[in-house]
Design a protein around this motif. Sequence first.
Motif, PDB file in Angstrom:
ATOM      1  N   SER A   1      -6.131  14.489 -44.134  1.00 43.18           N
ATOM      2  CA  SER A   1      -5.059  13.479 -44.029  1.00 43.18           C
ATOM      3  C   SER A   1      -3.735  14.032 -44.536  1.00 43.18           C
ATOM      4  CB  SER A   1      -5.442  12.228 -44.823  1.00 43.18           C
ATOM      5  OG  SER A   1      -6.634  11.664 -44.338  1.00 43.18           O
ATOM      6  N   ILE A   2      -3.806  14.752 -45.669  1.00 42.59           N
ATOM      7  CA  ILE A   2      -2.582  15.333 -46.231  1.00 42.59           C
ATOM      8  C   ILE A   2      -1.971  16.339 -45.259  1.00 42.59           C
ATOM      9  CG2 ILE A   2      -1.697  16.852 -48.054  1.00 42.59           C
ATOM     10  CD1 ILE A   2      -3.776  15.498 -49.932  1.00 42.59           C
ATOM     11  N   ALA A   3      -2.839  17.180 -44.660  1.00 39.04           N
ATOM     12  CA  ALA A   3      -2.349  18.185 -43.710  1.00 39.04           C
ATOM     13  C   ALA A   3      -1.717  17.513 -42.492  1.00 39.04           C
ATOM     14  CB  ALA A   3      -3.502  19.090 -43.279  1.00 39.04           C
ATOM     15  N   TYR A   4      -2.380  16.440 -42.004  1.00 40.40           N
ATOM     16  CA  TYR A   4      -1.875  15.726 -40.819  1.00 40.40           C
ATOM     17  C   TYR A   4      -0.493  15.120 -41.101  1.00 40.40           C
ATOM     18  CZ  TYR A   4      -1.324  11.956 -37.443  1.00 40.40           C
ATOM     19  OH  TYR A   4      -0.826  11.092 -36.508  1.00 40.40           O
ATOM     20  N   PHE A   5      -0.410  14.395 -42.227  1.00 41.32           N
ATOM     21  CA  PHE A   5       0.858  13.734 -42.542  1.00 41.32           C
ATOM     22  C   PHE A   5       1.959  14.744 -42.898  1.00 41.32           C
ATOM     23  CE2 PHE A   5      -1.999  10.066 -43.365  1.00 41.32           C
ATOM     24  CZ  PHE A   5      -1.406   9.177 -42.471  1.00 41.32           C
ATOM     25  N   TRP A   6       1.565  15.862 -43.508  1.00 38.64           N
ATOM     26  CA  TRP A   6       2.553  16.898 -43.808  1.00 38.64           C
ATOM     27  C   TRP A   6       3.138  17.465 -42.521  1.00 38.64           C
ATOM     28  CZ3 TRP A   6       2.780  22.176 -42.704  1.00 38.64           C
ATOM     29  CH2 TRP A   6       3.790  22.879 -43.351  1.00 38.64           C
ATOM     30  N   LYS A   7       2.229  17.744 -41.566  1.00 36.36           N
ATOM     31  CA  LYS A   7       2.668  18.283 -40.284  1.00 36.36           C
ATOM     32  C   LYS A   7       3.570  17.290 -39.552  1.00 36.36           C
ATOM     33  CE  LYS A   7       0.914  20.552 -36.121  1.00 36.36           C
ATOM     34  NZ  LYS A   7      -0.293  20.966 -35.376  1.00 36.36           N
ATOM     35  N   LYS A   8       3.153  16.011 -39.625  1.00 35.28           N
ATOM     36  CA  LYS A   8       3.936  14.959 -38.973  1.00 35.28           C
ATOM     37  C   LYS A   8       5.321  14.842 -39.615  1.00 35.28           C
ATOM     38  CE  LYS A   8       3.480  10.201 -37.363  1.00 35.28           C
ATOM     39  NZ  LYS A   8       2.646   8.975 -37.390  1.00 35.28           N
ATOM     40  N   SER A   9       5.370  14.900 -40.958  1.00 32.23           N
ATOM     41  CA  SER A   9       6.648  14.790 -41.663  1.00 32.23           C
ATOM     42  C   SER A   9       7.544  15.982 -41.358  1.00 32.23           C
ATOM     43  CB  SER A   9       6.418  14.678 -43.172  1.00 32.23           C
ATOM     44  OG  SER A   9       5.902  15.870 -43.699  1.00 32.23           O
ATOM     45  N   GLN A  10       6.951  17.183 -41.263  1.00 35.03           N
ATOM     46  CA  GLN A  10       7.725  18.372 -40.922  1.00 35.03           C
ATOM     47  C   GLN A  10       8.327  18.243 -39.528  1.00 35.03           C
ATOM     48  OE1 GLN A  10       8.036  19.694 -44.184  1.00 35.03           O
ATOM     49  NE2 GLN A  10       8.374  21.466 -42.883  1.00 35.03           N
ATOM     50  N   LYS A  11       7.488  17.707 -38.600  1.00 29.65           N
ATOM     51  CA  LYS A  11       7.958  17.512 -37.229  1.00 29.65           C
ATOM     52  C   LYS A  11       9.129  16.530 -37.208  1.00 29.65           C
ATOM     53  CE  LYS A  11       6.297  16.226 -32.620  1.00 29.65           C
ATOM     54  NZ  LYS A  11       5.116  15.733 -31.846  1.00 29.65           N
ATOM     55  N   PHE A  12       8.988  15.463 -37.998  1.00 33.81           N
ATOM     56  CA  PHE A  12      10.046  14.451 -38.073  1.00 33.81           C
ATOM     57  C   PHE A  12      11.324  15.043 -38.681  1.00 33.81           C
ATOM     58  CE2 PHE A  12      12.093  10.881 -40.356  1.00 33.81           C
ATOM     59  CZ  PHE A  12      12.425  10.104 -39.246  1.00 33.81           C
ATOM     60  N   LYS A  13      11.158  15.866 -39.737  1.00 31.09           N
ATOM     61  CA  LYS A  13      12.311  16.517 -40.363  1.00 31.09           C
ATOM     62  C   LYS A  13      13.024  17.434 -39.372  1.00 31.09           C
ATOM     63  CE  LYS A  13      10.734  16.542 -45.183  1.00 31.09           C
ATOM     64  NZ  LYS A  13      10.264  17.399 -46.289  1.00 31.09           N
ATOM     65  N   ASN A  14      12.231  18.220 -38.629  1.00 33.33           N
ATOM     66  CA  ASN A  14      12.823  19.130 -37.631  1.00 33.33           C
ATOM     67  C   ASN A  14      13.574  18.346 -36.559  1.00 33.33           C
ATOM     68  OD1 ASN A  14      11.809  21.385 -38.935  1.00 33.33           O
ATOM     69  ND2 ASN A  14       9.909  21.397 -37.752  1.00 33.33           N
ATOM     70  N   GLN A  15      12.988  17.199 -36.173  1.00 36.32           N
ATOM     71  CA  GLN A  15      13.637  16.358 -35.165  1.00 36.32           C
ATOM     72  C   GLN A  15      14.983  15.846 -35.693  1.00 36.32           C
ATOM     73  OE1 GLN A  15      11.161  13.156 -33.845  1.00 36.32           O
ATOM     74  NE2 GLN A  15      12.767  12.204 -32.608  1.00 36.32           N
ATOM     75  N   LEU A  16      14.986  15.413 -36.971  1.00 38.52           N
ATOM     76  CA  LEU A  16      16.229  14.932 -37.566  1.00 38.52           C
ATOM     77  C   LEU A  16      17.274  16.035 -37.645  1.00 38.52           C
ATOM     78  CD1 LEU A  16      14.915  12.712 -40.518  1.00 38.52           C
ATOM     79  CD2 LEU A  16      15.950  11.938 -38.385  1.00 38.52           C
ATOM     80  N   ILE A  17      16.804  17.236 -38.020  1.00 39.69           N
ATOM     81  CA  ILE A  17      17.733  18.375 -38.110  1.00 39.69           C
ATOM     82  C   ILE A  17      18.341  18.679 -36.743  1.00 39.69           C
ATOM     83  CG2 ILE A  17      17.855  20.861 -38.530  1.00 39.69           C
ATOM     84  CD1 ILE A  17      15.704  20.402 -40.738  1.00 39.69           C
TER      85      ILE A  17
END
Length: 594
Positions: free
Chosen positions: A363-379
């Motif tokens: 779960s931690i890995a999934y949400f971390w990956k999702k958050s990274q994807k979201f951060k990259n999208q924002l950037i």
Amino acid sequence: MKKQIILLLVIGQSYFVYSQFTSNAENKLLYGEELYSKGNYQEAILQFKKCIAIFKKSNENQLLGKTYNNLGRALSQTGNSEEALTNYLLSLLFSKQTNDNLGIAKTYKNIGALYAEQKDFENAMHYYNSSFKLSKQLHNLSLMADCQNNMGVVYEQQIKYNKALQMYSKALAIYISKGDEQKISMVYNNLAIVYKYLKNYPEAIKNYKSALILSEKLGDQFMVAANQNNLGNVYALTHNYQKSLELCKLANTNAKAINAQEVIIESYDGISIAYEKLDQFTDAIKYRKLYELEKDNYINSERSDLLAEKHIKYETQKKVDEIKLLNQAGKIRELKIKEQDFKITKKNHQITAFIILLLGLISIAYFWKKSQKFKNQLINEKIIRETEEQERIRIAKDIHDDLGSGLTKINFLSEIIFQKTHHLPEIRNNSESVKETAKKLIDNMRDLIWALNPDNSTIANLLSRMREYATDYLEDYPIELHNFFPENLPETPITKEANRELFMVVKECLNNIVKHSKATDVFFTVNIKTDDLTFSIKDNGIGLDCETDKKGNGLLNMQSRLLKIGGICSVISEPNNGTLITITYPLNQKFKNN
């Protein structure tokens, strides 16, 4: 009907049996209290334990609290302090469940007495104070006085004699008001002891005499003998040995009549000392021998009782050990079974914990990956926005440089034509029209470039620009502008769209006033609140016909612009009373589309 009658009879009989059951238990409790008052503590303990078993079955929690308290008192008298404390705590538990505040106060006092016996004066005073406060709330004067007397005893043992006297005096005042002669006598005795320690012998004698009078009145022969002996001892300290001898002999006679061994021994000691001080050495030696003899007999008797008690305890413990040995084998088997169950349970728990840990890591890995994807999208979105902003600024500059210079040239040429065509009115009028159009285009272009600049997208810059524009625009007309802006303008950011649309709406308002209102005064007011930014533009002109003019392009354009950014516009007008236009923009919209 018959069934209902039978049911009622059964209920009635059950209630009768229950009442009898409870009543018998309460009688046993009273009997236990009677045994305690007579000093039969072991029998009282057995009786109280029987009562506890009965009250547990009938769920009589209030009586359980009272019985546990009595059992604690009896155990304390037999020297079982730890067991006594356990029962006092159980008493508190049940008394608190039933809100029996009087029972709680009494138990607090008894716990204090238990700690005082152990010389744990800090805890003793804590519980005495708790009992006193609760007793005061209940207006129970007798219990308050008991606590004060007991606190006096603690202060006395701590050699805080002045505090002890204060407590004894307060307790005495309450006992006198209640007419409790037995406790009055007790407090007089306590006061006399403290005064004796303070070497205030007149006060000690006075209080012992008061205690003696009450003991004689109550027929308490033991306290009569004890007070006579104590009084004799104080007279000896004042060197009145004849009086001391008389009182100690009287105490000895009264103590022998009731076989009060301790008083007999102490009185022999007092008689011996008095004879010695009176130089009657033969009698002094005689009573000294009697003192030693009685003292040895008393000690031997105590030892015999102690040995008998230890023997009983030994036999009891022996039987308990035998029972334990019989149960031990069964317990060992139970422990082995429990151990096996524990191992199985432990293994299951380990497997479950591993699975939970694994799922947690996934779960931690999934949400971390999702958050990274979201951060990259924002950037990426931020980069795109910044690129667009830079491109807009570049285009605006190009427009300013190219189109601005062209419009300025058209404006200049129109002015020349206007000046050289005095004899050609038609051409002169057309050149004036071209000049005005060019001037308006230049102003609009400046406003557009200003709105496109992201540095200007703050409330402070917007309001400053509005005030500057309104002042410049209306100075060419016979209209006086009155600005009411806040002194400190916040640097709160707003969206470019809101920045542009709000400015254009204000321009439209001012343009309509100049064209249609025939006003001489305009009042421009700005209010900034936590959630809203409000503009009010009021004129003193001829007003609007709200039903007709609201359908005009000007008001419709304003409302359309405000609708895009979540703002609202209200118009209040009456003929010949001017017009009030209020524009409200919610600041919680400021970050949308950023």
